[in-house]
Scaffold this active site. Structure first.
Site, PDB file in Angstrom:
ATOM      1  N   HIS A 160     -14.284  85.150   7.314  1.00 25.81           N
ATOM      2  CA  HIS A 160     -15.511  84.646   6.700  1.00 25.81           C
ATOM      3  C   HIS A 160     -15.944  85.645   5.634  1.00 25.81           C
ATOM      4  CE1 HIS A 160     -19.821  83.621   6.440  1.00 25.81           C
ATOM      5  NE2 HIS A 160     -19.546  82.476   7.047  1.00 25.81           N
ATOM      6  N   ASP A 174     -15.768  90.150  14.412  1.00 26.96           N
ATOM      7  CA  ASP A 174     -16.728  89.099  14.071  1.00 26.96           C
ATOM      8  C   ASP A 174     -16.692  88.079  15.199  1.00 26.96           C
ATOM      9  OD1 ASP A 174     -18.027  86.835  13.184  1.00 26.96           O
ATOM     10  OD2 ASP A 174     -16.954  86.690  11.279  1.00 26.96           O
ATOM     11  N   CYS A 202     -17.425  79.284   3.505  1.00 26.62           N
ATOM     12  CA  CYS A 202     -17.504  80.744   3.322  1.00 26.62           C
ATOM     13  C   CYS A 202     -16.166  81.406   3.638  1.00 26.62           C
ATOM     14  CB  CYS A 202     -18.611  81.343   4.166  1.00 26.62           C
ATOM     15  SG  CYS A 202     -20.259  80.779   3.711  1.00 26.62           S
ATOM     16  N   LYS A 205     -26.163  80.189  16.381  1.00 27.03           N
ATOM     17  CA  LYS A 205     -24.958  79.410  16.685  1.00 27.03           C
ATOM     18  C   LYS A 205     -24.772  79.190  18.185  1.00 27.03           C
ATOM     19  CE  LYS A 205     -22.480  81.169  12.617  1.00 27.03           C
ATOM     20  NZ  LYS A 205     -22.411  79.939  11.818  1.00 27.03           N
ATOM     21  N   GLN A 234     -18.133  83.020  16.185  1.00 21.94           N
ATOM     22  CA  GLN A 234     -17.625  81.764  16.728  1.00 21.94           C
ATOM     23  C   GLN A 234     -17.086  81.898  18.146  1.00 21.94           C
ATOM     24  OE1 GLN A 234     -18.091  78.938  15.258  1.00 21.94           O
ATOM     25  NE2 GLN A 234     -18.824  79.770  13.312  1.00 21.94           N
TER      26      GLN A 234
END
Length: 414
Positions: A126, A203, A369, A229, A206
């Site tokens: 991302h 990261d 992104c 999220k 997700q």
């Protein structure tokens, strides 16, 4: 709450009733949870109750209301720590994953990287895990390399042996691709990185919302994720860091709350986590995020993950069997998160998403992104369907049937 402890017993149709927006719009098929999730009533009420009953400046007052607000905020920190297998002193509240990654880039990168040093990323990152490192490299002279993406939608880890040299000071990788749904073997990458003395940043935007996460097992040094999220409010996220690494970080922002002593010409700083939380934090949002975590824990993160695996397999099979004009991207095995990017012939992704909206189907369209990844895939943009705890098989069915109608509408351009 209206459900028993396990998602195995409670259906997504029942869970959906916990989300006011979805309950008020029963015909909406919301397939954009990878961008932001809907919020359950318990989170909305928790935030509202804070402002109605507990609102006060935290850590700065001896009066009862301030003490109670401070305790609620620190309890939220403990809740988030338990959720990912961390110590509470290793939890830094930030605005979102983007701010967390920027914090590491500036607080660690600017103070540790030099010309000749290397940062190892991947081709599926991302922009939030690319641009901060670009900015750091411009100021330090460090260079960026990337683990390439294979044709199967997975990272080509055979390249690690040549890419991971002693010049690599930091490896930063997404746990789950926000485009492809690929689940990266972070623990394996972390072991290889540690062998050459590199720090590891993950990261987790997700992964934290969708699967069980144990930061100790991952073997990373930093792990970042966003609240919005994972059923939580906007404006709050988490950076986890190993305490021995957090202790070495210079302050990211200066001001109130992060100091030990301040003189006219110099300052000394508090220990983490306070050192990295300057100013008045998002107190209501942090408490709301803790409520979201408790909600997810009651569902069971293992069940949340299994639900998404089943939905994704079901959706991919129907797309393959019934819509040969649709091209999907990402791994084809069962270990894939609930994200499906697709293109319909040569029709622009925005046109497809706009057409689906006419049937009550909400998907995202664009480069998500992740422009370098889309260049690798050979497309400028994709439409993307993404799933969560409230997504049902009926939602998938409606999505497929609507996509067939969109295909028929655009048949002369396919």
């Amino acid at each position: 709450m209206r459900y028993p402890e396990r998602m195995a017993i409670v259906t997504p149709q029942v869970i959906r009733q916990d989300f006011p927006l979805l309950a008020q719009h029963p015909d909406l098929v919301y397939l954009n949870s990878a961008a932001t999730s809907q919020k359950p009533e318990v989170v909305i009420e928790t935030v509202s109750r804070y402002y109605r009953e507990l609102n006060a400046s935290i850590h700065r007052g001896a009066y009862t209301l301030s003490v109670q607000a401070s305790e609620a905020y620190e309890n939220a920190r403990r809740t988030l720590a338990g959720f990912i297998g961390a110590d509470e002193h290793e939890i830094i509240f930030v605005r979102n994953t983007t701010e967390a990654l920027n914090l590491v880039a500036y607080a660690w990168g600017l103070n540790n990287l030099r010309a000749g040093d290397e940062i190892l990323l991947t081709e599926m990152e991302h922009h939030a895990n690319l641009v901060p490192w670009h900015l750091v490299c411009e100021r330090t002279g460090a260079k960026i390399k990337a683990i390439p993406l294979g044709s199967d939608g997975r990272l080509d880890l055979n390249t690690l042996e040549t890419l991971l040299t002693e010049r690599v000071r930091l490896v930063s990788v997404t746990h789950i691709s926000n485009v492809l749904g690929t689940v990266n073997p972070v623990a394996q990458i972390a072991r290889a990185a540690r062998a050459v003395g590199a720090l590891v940043v993950v990261d987790g935007a997700q992964s934290a919302p969708h699967m069980p996460v144990d930061v100790q097992a991952l073997g990373a040094d930093f792990y970042a994720f966003s609240g919005h999220k994972m059923c939580g409010p906007t404006g709050v996220g988490v950076l986890w860091g190993r305490y021995e690494v957090l202790e070495t970080l210079a302050p990211f922002l200066g001001g109130g709350s992060m100091i030990r002593e301040v003189f006219v010409d110099r300052s000394t700083y508090a220990q983490p986590p306070q050192r990295l939380e300057a100013g008045t934090p998002a107190v209501a949002e942090a408490i709301g995020l803790a409520a979201a975590v408790e909600y997810l824990k009651k569902l069971g993160m293992d069940r949340v993950w299994q639900h998404e695996l089943e939905l994704t397999a079901y959706a991919l099979k129907r797309l393959d069997d019934e819509l040969p004009e649709v091209r999907t991207f990402g791994p084809r095995d069962s270990d894939r998160a609930g994200v499906i990017p697709f293109v319909l012939g040569g029709i622009h992704a925005h046109d497809v998403a706009t057409a689906l909206d006419q049937y009550g189907i909400a998907v995202r369209a664009g480069h998500h992104c992740a422009q370098p990844l889309h260049r690798k895939l050979g497309v400028a943009a994709t439409s993307r369907a993404s799933f969560y705890v409230y997504t049902t098989h009926e939602d998938i069915d409606r999505f497929i049937e609507a996509l067939k109608k969109v295909r028929d509408f655009f048949k002369d351009w396919l």
